[in-house]
Design a protein around this motif. Structure first.
Motif, PDB file in Angstrom:
ATOM      1  N   LYS A  65      17.843  15.211 -16.967  1.00  0.00           N
ATOM      2  CA  LYS A  65      18.303  13.389 -16.936  1.00  0.00           C
ATOM      3  C   LYS A  65      18.700  13.447 -15.573  1.00  0.00           C
ATOM      4  O   LYS A  65      18.485  12.357 -14.922  1.00  0.00           O
ATOM      5  N   ASP A  91      22.607  23.901 -20.000  1.00  0.00           N
ATOM      6  CA  ASP A  91      22.373  22.524 -20.706  1.00  0.00           C
ATOM      7  C   ASP A  91      21.081  21.544 -20.036  1.00  0.00           C
ATOM      8  O   ASP A  91      21.284  20.773 -19.213  1.00  0.00           O
ATOM      9  N   GLU A 145      18.873  19.687 -20.914  1.00  0.00           N
ATOM     10  CA  GLU A 145      18.647  18.271 -21.421  1.00  0.00           C
ATOM     11  C   GLU A 145      19.221  17.241 -20.284  1.00  0.00           C
ATOM     12  O   GLU A 145      18.875  16.526 -19.509  1.00  0.00           O
ATOM     13  N   ASN A 146      20.519  17.575 -20.255  1.00  0.00           N
ATOM     14  CA  ASN A 146      21.235  16.821 -19.190  1.00  0.00           C
ATOM     15  C   ASN A 146      20.965  17.157 -17.772  1.00  0.00           C
ATOM     16  O   ASN A 146      20.807  16.280 -16.887  1.00  0.00           O
ATOM     17  N   SER A 147      20.720  18.303 -17.603  1.00  0.00           N
ATOM     18  CA  SER A 147      20.170  18.605 -16.197  1.00  0.00           C
ATOM     19  C   SER A 147      19.030  18.001 -15.911  1.00  0.00           C
ATOM     20  O   SER A 147      18.873  17.448 -15.054  1.00  0.00           O
ATOM     21  N   HIS A 150      24.726  21.373 -14.446  1.00  0.00           N
ATOM     22  CA  HIS A 150      24.186  21.238 -16.092  1.00  0.00           C
ATOM     23  C   HIS A 150      23.237  22.377 -16.256  1.00  0.00           C
ATOM     24  O   HIS A 150      23.464  23.337 -17.383  1.00  0.00           O
TER      25      HIS A 150
END
Lengths: 777, 654
Positions: free
Chosen positions: B405, B399, B401-403, B394
């Motif tokens: 998470k 990305d 944010e997803n990373s 991610h």
């Protein structure tokens, strides 16, 4: 309302702020909770059954007094003792309280019930729900409150409930078992139940830990001798491990390391504090409740971190790094439009130029490998940038979250003005503007004075003013001012203990010592010095202790010198060289010259480079006297003319008299008695008002010698000189005066007086055989 | 209704009526003692089955059957079935042991033959029971029911020495599991009232009381070492593991634990040298781990390669370690190659694969990284390595944010990895959230303050915020952790240059070059530093070295062009015309500075002509030299102006 998207910093960083409101739960506190619940029911009723008799005001007073006491017990108490207190309520307030309480406890003890820390909504609202109203009961007109929502007990209750909701299942089971054992009177098996050694009560929860740190931070700056630094550090380490949300522990650790003179660790702790403070708790409760996010980013550390670190660097003499850090702080403050930080950084930058890190106020350009800008105009700009504060119209630029806006603003103004005063004192040019600046600092006291910010500035102003009096030779004024400041500095609990042990008071105390010494009060000098040495110890207050140390060295030197013990003088000089080089070099040259090595003394002074105004004058005067002793009157005259030129640019009151006396020596030796006496009489008044006792003695002696050589009566001046010499125990000078007297009496054939003088002289000769070349002093 | 149906209906009705009566009266006891026949019961329930009463189960046949089943289940890896069988055997009635006592060979497939001996002796019964308990306990351990296993083994402690050890081992595992569970529960609020492993302490005390440290079974001492680690007594644990290794050099777990506790490389080396004769290869592998721990990755690789040359070829563990060390010393191409070899050998091996994803991210190979993430995610979603790989995936797609998470998920699975916090910090920096990035880097430092990446991250952050003086401290800390990393020295050099500490900057950049200059920027920075401070001679020397080293690299062409042009002009200024010509010739190879080269050639040619003419005229031209030089300089300036005004924006002039 829809939840805000995005990353939740609480879950990423472990949600440390959940612990802010926690109150560690013990069986005693659970019992208090149950007691409160039961008392509420007695007052309000339970569900559909209203109470027949509410508590009166007197009843409530007794109840809440007992509850307050129970809550604030520091050591734990047994169930039996608790019951005794509840029985007191039973007898004093209402029967039945004890019975219902004990029944609750017994249910828990037998395992019939588990601990349930919930209360009815009625406790908060004071109103019964409609469906709970009895058939005959009308809805009450106004709420029947048991306790106010802002009361101490109410908040305590909420904290207990908050902590209970956060407990894990394991902890809940363990607490139930503990409660049973507490009620049954079984001793607690600490290994089994307590997962950690119990913390001291003062730091056993986040709230109290913060409060403890706050108080220690205050105490360590005001009166460091009252706390044990080792114990404070141990407590800080415990807080660091157990209360992850209390970042200020690192700040306190940094301050402790500064007191322990460990700058490296102090800087590390300061960095830790600011790095961890980058996330702060959300002040906006509405936003926090909607977004369910407690932690929000904070940019304050970016501008305050370099400021505090720079201050540590400055305290320990690393001026280059300090300067760069303050510049970075200013840069960040300007980006963030933080006026407060901007001003604080400017003041610090100014302080570097003026005060630096040494204990003495003098101009030095040593140890500065950064090559500072020596242009005084730049220095002036820095000072006045920090001092452009004399308007309160800029108050709006302060951030609104500071309670002590006004005090901080006043403090900053006061500090800036005092720096202006210090700058004037540094260059010995005190004028009307200086007085205005001084007045700002003296009048700075604000009403509420949170954390005594303005009082500290006020104290600094007074001590600076006293130092200025001393520099100008106003010794009696100095003593009176010191007395008035020190007399009010006592602890209300113990009048023999100083309430404030700040540097301002330390400087005032040593100024008092200097003033006493200058006026010849030797006994008082040493008594006061011994007292302040006991208070300002280097182990925990090195910044104040260095002033006391310099004072001790100088006083010891003076005493040894006056007693003619020149070897002891050298011991003092050896230590003084590292802490006060200028003072050391002047004294060393004097002693060297007195021992007969005049050229060596002269070379010492010639090789010493100083940029300070007052030091230059003193060095030149000393060189002049040595040259006089060497017979080089022309060189001496040139040096004294140089002194006069420098002194003309200053406003020092006592310097001209000192220069004149030395110039009179030259005239005396050239037998120009008329000009000599004229010069000495011109500065007679100045000497009487602003000269130290040794100056006065020498001045009077010079006049006496002159009069004798002019075949006039010198006895009044000899008498004055001798009186002062006896007062300050200057035995060698007494001998000299007696010798001069004897010479005079012999010349006028007053043999009786001469013989008396001889007797006195022989007594003194038995005490000390040293002589003094008085023209060197 | 037919008459034939009626009797059935009636008899069923009467039966139901009787059943109802009985249920009204009945307890289980009544039911049990009721005289209902199976036929009647089946009639009541409506299900018809054959309820033939059979004889008692013979013990020996029962046992035979159970043993056969157990052997088959073990060999076919049916753990739950094995547990079922062992439970039955553990609770088997003693009378089943009967007259037949059999010793079975557990590896045999066919039912074992019977042997008989006198089994009436109580000791034999006890021993047999103990053996059943032990096997059951082993199965329970495999199924992670540690407390239950300890309960069963407690009965065997006095009988069997091995069971005595396994009992303590079970307790250790049970307490460890309990701690993990408690941690997971408290992870949300980071309990402020701390946790002390008191159960470990009591276990430790018990083992001390029984003097198990001196037991002949060396595993007891090893276990005590593990407990000391859990109790935070690292020094004691270190001594314990040392002693264990001395007692039994082949006990690899002790070596591994020791590698995490040893104080420094020299101590470890001295210790391992003493084992060269006693240990085949473990001492060397131990040194590999120690060197890796102290960031001496080049030496770790060399050490690992000696093992390969000694015969341990094709072992994934060794290849993975070499790959990991290559990653740590920023040799990502080598790391990628090694990881790809491992993947081809053992595609489902996940150890250290997160470093593979790091290398792919740094090389910007999005395709391979996404492929890797996809494959690994299918294998095992909830391994921390998987989460780290997906996080990197991610991240490369920007990305953040997803990373974050996924990195956070990886941390929940394995909280002790500092590098994850560093990666989270980097992602926060990408999102311009400096505050969160700062706290993340601090978390990394808290976990492992010897890992330079947390310190470096903080330094970079403050450097980006234009606070070089503040960031200097962090860079210094990072450099202390890894003194020979050229990137850190380059960063330090840049900060010193910004602070005006030019001597320190020069030292750092020189050091960076001498230590390898991984990113190829140390020499360039050094040359620019000298140039900016007016030290042209040193700048020229540095540019020469730069050209010599990086001549063939196409991605540094701009820098090379600049350096060549600088040198050409510099040597011209100092009248070293031969060298100036040399570099002017090189200028002609690059379009952007071609004209510059030509200009220098023209000037040199002019000067040479003049020299020749002076040589002909003799010494009278000496005075004209000054004016000619002045003219030449003026001409040069004119040329320069012309060069500037000649319109080519890419032209460089000095």
């Amino acid at each position: 309302m829809a939840r805000k998207g995005g990353l939740n910093l609480d879950t990423i960083f472990g949600n440390v702020y959940n612990n802010i409101v926690g109150e560690p739960i013990t069986p005693r506190k659970i019992a208090i909770f149950y007691l409160i619940k039961q008392l509420f029911r007695s007052h309000f009723g339970y569900r559909a059954v209203p109470s027949t008799r509410q508590f009166t005001v007197n009843d409530k007073t007794k109840i809440f007094t007992v509850l307050f006491g129970l809550i604030n017990v520091q050591n734990d108490m047994s169930y039996d003792d608790f019951r005794k207190i509840v029985r007191y309520l039973d007898t004093e307030v209402r029967r039945g309280i004890y019975y219902t309480f004990v029944v609750c406890m017994e249910h828990i003890s037998k395992g019939d019930e588990h601990i349930d820390l919930r209360v009815e909504d009625s406790l908060y609202t004071g109103k019964r729900e409609y469906h709970e109203l009895a058939v005959y009961e009308l809805p009450p007109g106004k709420p029947l409150l048991f306790m106010h929502s802002k009361s101490y007990t109410y908040i305590w209750l909420k904290r207990i409930m908050a902590e209970w909701t956060k407990m894990t299942q394991d902890e809940v089971y363990a607490m139930n078992e503990r409660m049973r054992n507490w009620i049954d009177g079984k001793p607690e098996n600490l290994l089994k139940f307590l997962t950690k050694k119990p913390l001291p009560h003062s730091i056993d929860c986040s709230t109290r830990a913060r409060d403890w740190i706050h108080h220690r931070l205050y105490e360590i700056q005001i009166a460091p001798s009252r706390i044990s630094l080792t114990q404070a550090m141990n407590y800080c380490k415990m807080i660091e491990v157990t209360h992850k949300d209390v970042f200020s522990t690192f700040l306190l650790q940094a301050v402790i390391y500064v007191q322990q003179q460990n700058p490296r660790m102090a800087i590390e702790c300061i960095k830790l504090f600011f790095d961890k403070s980058m996330l702060k708790i959300n002040d906006n409760v509405v936003s926090a409740s909607q977004s369910h996010k407690l932690a929000v980013p904070c940019q304050k550390p970016l501008r305050y971190a370099p400021l505090l670190q720079g201050r540590i660097n400055r305290l320990f003499g690393d001026m280059g790094t300090a300067r760069t850090l303050f510049s970075e702080s200013i840069q960040q403050a300007q980006l963030a439009l933080d006026e407060t930080c901007n001003r604080m950084a400017n003041i610090e930058l100014t302080a570097i130029e003026i005060i630096k890190s040494g204990p003495l106020l003098e101009v030095t350009y040593q140890n500065d490998d950064q090559g500072i800008d020596k242009d005084k105009r730049v220095v002036q700009q820095n000072i006045h940038r920090g001092a452009e504060l004399d308007d309160h119209t800029n108050m709006d630029s302060f951030p609104n979250d500071q309670e002590e806006n006004f005090e901080l603003h006043e403090q900053l103004i006061g500090m800036a003005k005092e720096l202006c005063v210090l700058e004037d004192m540094l260059y010995a040019r005190y004028h009307i503007k200086s007085a205005e600046h001084m007045e700002t600092g003296l009048r700075v006291n604000a009403c509420s004075d949170h954390a005594q910010k303005t009082k500290r500035v006020n104290d600094c102003s007074i001590s600076i003013a006293i130092s200025n009096l001393l520099r100008n030779g106003m010794y009696h004024h100095t003593m009176r001012s010191c007395q008035s400041m020190l007399n009010t500095n006592f602890d209300s609990a113990n009048p023999n203990v100083f309430s404030h042990e700040t540097e301002a008071y330390a400087i005032t105390a040593v100024n008092m010592v200097y003033a006493c010494m200058a006026t010849g009060r030797m006994r008082k000098t040493f008594a006061l010095l011994e007292k302040i040495e006991k208070i300002y110890k280097p182990e925990y207050n090195w910044q104040c202790a260095r002033h006391v140390r310099i004072c001790r060295l100088i006083v010891d030197f003076e005493r040894s010198f006056l007693h003619g013990k020149y070897e002891e003088c050298e011991n003092s000089i050896r230590v003084l060289t590292s802490v006060a080089p200028t003072e050391a070099i002047l004294r060393k040259a004097l002693i060297t010259a007195i021992k007969g090595r005049l050229t060596e003394g002269l070379v010492l002074l010639m090789e010493y480079e100083t940029y300070d105004v007052l030091s230059k004058i003193r060095v030149n005067m000393q060189m002049a006297t040595i040259n006089i002793q060497l017979g080089k009157f022309d060189t001496a005259e040139q040096l004294l003319e140089e002194c006069v030129k420098i002194a003309q640019c200053t406003t020092l009151r006592n310097i001209r008299a000192m220069i004149s006396r030395r110039a009179a020596y030259i005239l005396l030796l050239r037998r120009d008695y008329r000009r000599c006496v004229k010069l000495l009489m011109e500065c007679n008044e100045q000497v009487a008002m602003h000269a130290s006792i040794t100056e006065r003695i020498l001045h009077n002696f010079t006049i006496a010698k002159l009069l004798r050589l002019a075949r006039k009566d010198p006895t009044p001046f000899l008498a004055k000189a001798r009186e002062d010499a006896i007062a300050c125990e200057w035995k060698t000078m007494q001998k000299l005066i007696l010798a001069e007297s004897a010479t005079y009496f012999d010349s006028v054939d007053n043999l009786e007086s001469r013989d008396k003088v001889f007797d006195l002289f022989s007594d003194l000769e038995n005490e000390t055989s040293q002589t003094i070349p008085w023209m060197l002093i | 209704m037919s008459s034939q149906a009626t009797p059935v209906f009636m008899s069923r009705y009467s039966l139901i009526y009787q059943a109802a009566l009985r249920s009204h009266l009945g307890t289980m006891q009544q039911h049990r003692n009721s005289k209902l026949s199976p036929f009647e019961v089946s009639q009541m329930s409506g299900i018809s089955i054959s309820m033939i009463e059979r004889e008692n189960i013979p013990g020996d046949a029962f046992l035979k059957e159970m043993y056969w089943l157990r052997d088959e289940l073990v060999s076919h890896c049916f753990l739950d079935g094995e547990l079922w069988v062992n439970e039955i055997l553990a609770y088997c009635p003693e009378r089943f042991y009967g007259n037949i006592f059999t010793e079975f060979d557990s590896s045999s497939i066919n039912p074992p033959s019977e042997t008989s001996f006198d089994c009436n002796s109580n000791d034999n019964v006890k021993a047999f029971r103990a053996k059943q308990n032990a096997k059951f306990a082993t199965t329970l351990i495999r199924n992670r029911e540690f407390q239950r296993a300890a309960f069963f083994l407690e009965k065997n402690r006095k009988i069997n020495k091995l069971d005595n050890f396994v009992y303590f081992r079970c307790l250790f595992l049970a307490y460890y599991q309990e701690n993990m569970e408690n941690d997971a529960e408290g992870i949300e609020r980071k309990t402020s009232f701390g946790e002390e492993k008191s159960k470990f302490a009591s276990l430790y005390e018990t083992m001390n009381e029984e003097n198990l440290r001196e037991n002949e079974d060396v595993f007891f001492e090893y276990l005590m070492g593990l407990i000391e680690v859990e109790l935070g007594q690292k020094e004691d644990a270190y001594n314990t593991f040392k002693h264990v290794v001395e007692r039994e050099p082949s006990l690899w777990p002790a070596w591994e634990a020791l590698s995490r506790l040893v104080h420094d490389i020299e101590t470890a080396d001295q210790f391992s040298v003493g084992f060269n004769s006693k240990s085949l290869w473990m001492a060397e592998w131990f040194m590999v781990l120690v060197l890796e721990r102290f960031h001496q990755h080049t030496m770790a690789i060399q050490k690992a390669q000696t093992l390969v040359s000694r015969g341990l070829t094709g072992i994934p563990m060794i290849i993975t370690k070499i790959a990991a060390c290559s990653n740590y010393r920023h040799d990502h191409d080598q790391a990628i190659e090694n990881f790809e070899d491992i993947r081809s050998m053992d595609p489902y091996r996940l150890t250290d694969l997160n470093l593979f994803s790091d290398s792919l991210y740094i090389r910007g190979d999005q395709k391979k990284l996404s492929q890797l993430a996809l494959e690994i995610y299918k294998i095992h979603k909830f391994r921390w390595e998987t989460c780290c790989i997906v996080g990197n995936y991610h991240a490369i797609r920007r990305d953040s944010e997803n990373s974050i998470k996924f990195f956070q998920r990886a941390l929940r699975l394995n909280p002790g990895v500092a590098s994850l916090w560093v990666l989270i910090g980097h992602e926060f920096m990408e999102m311009k959230n400096n505050a969160a990035a700062c706290v993340s880097y601090r978390k990394a430092i808290e976990i492992d303050d010897a890992d330079y990446r947390g310190w470096y991250g903080l330094g970079q952050m403050y450097d980006i915020m234009k606070m070089p003086s503040y960031s200097l401290f962090y860079y210094q800390q990072a450099q202390k952790c890894k003194p020979h990393d050229s990137r850190l020295l380059v960063a330090l050099g840049e900060v010193y240059a910004k602070l005006g500490r030019l001597l320190d900057a020069e030292k750092c950049l020189t050091g960076a070059y001498l230590f390898g200059d991984i990113e190829g920027s140390a020499l360039w920075q050094l040359a620019k530093l000298h140039e900016n401070t007016g030290n042209e001679e040193k700048a020229a020397q540095t540019y020469e070295v730069y050209i010599a080293v990086y001549d063939k690299l196409t991605n540094l062409e701009d820098n090379l062009v600049y350096a060549i042009a600088f040198l050409a002009n510099h040597y011209f200024k100092i009248k070293a015309y031969d060298k100036s010509k040399e570099y002017a010739t090189r200028c002609l190879e690059h379009d952007s500075i071609c004209q510059e080269g030509n200009r220098i050639f023209r000037q040199i040619a002019r000067i040479e002509e003049q020299k020749e003419s002076w040589a002909e005229e003799g010494t009278s031209g000496i005075n004209a030299d000054e004016s000619h030089n002045q003219e030449t300089t003026n001409e040069q300036n004119d040329d320069d102006d012309m060069a500037v005004s000649d319109g080519d924006d890419n032209e460089i002039s000095f």
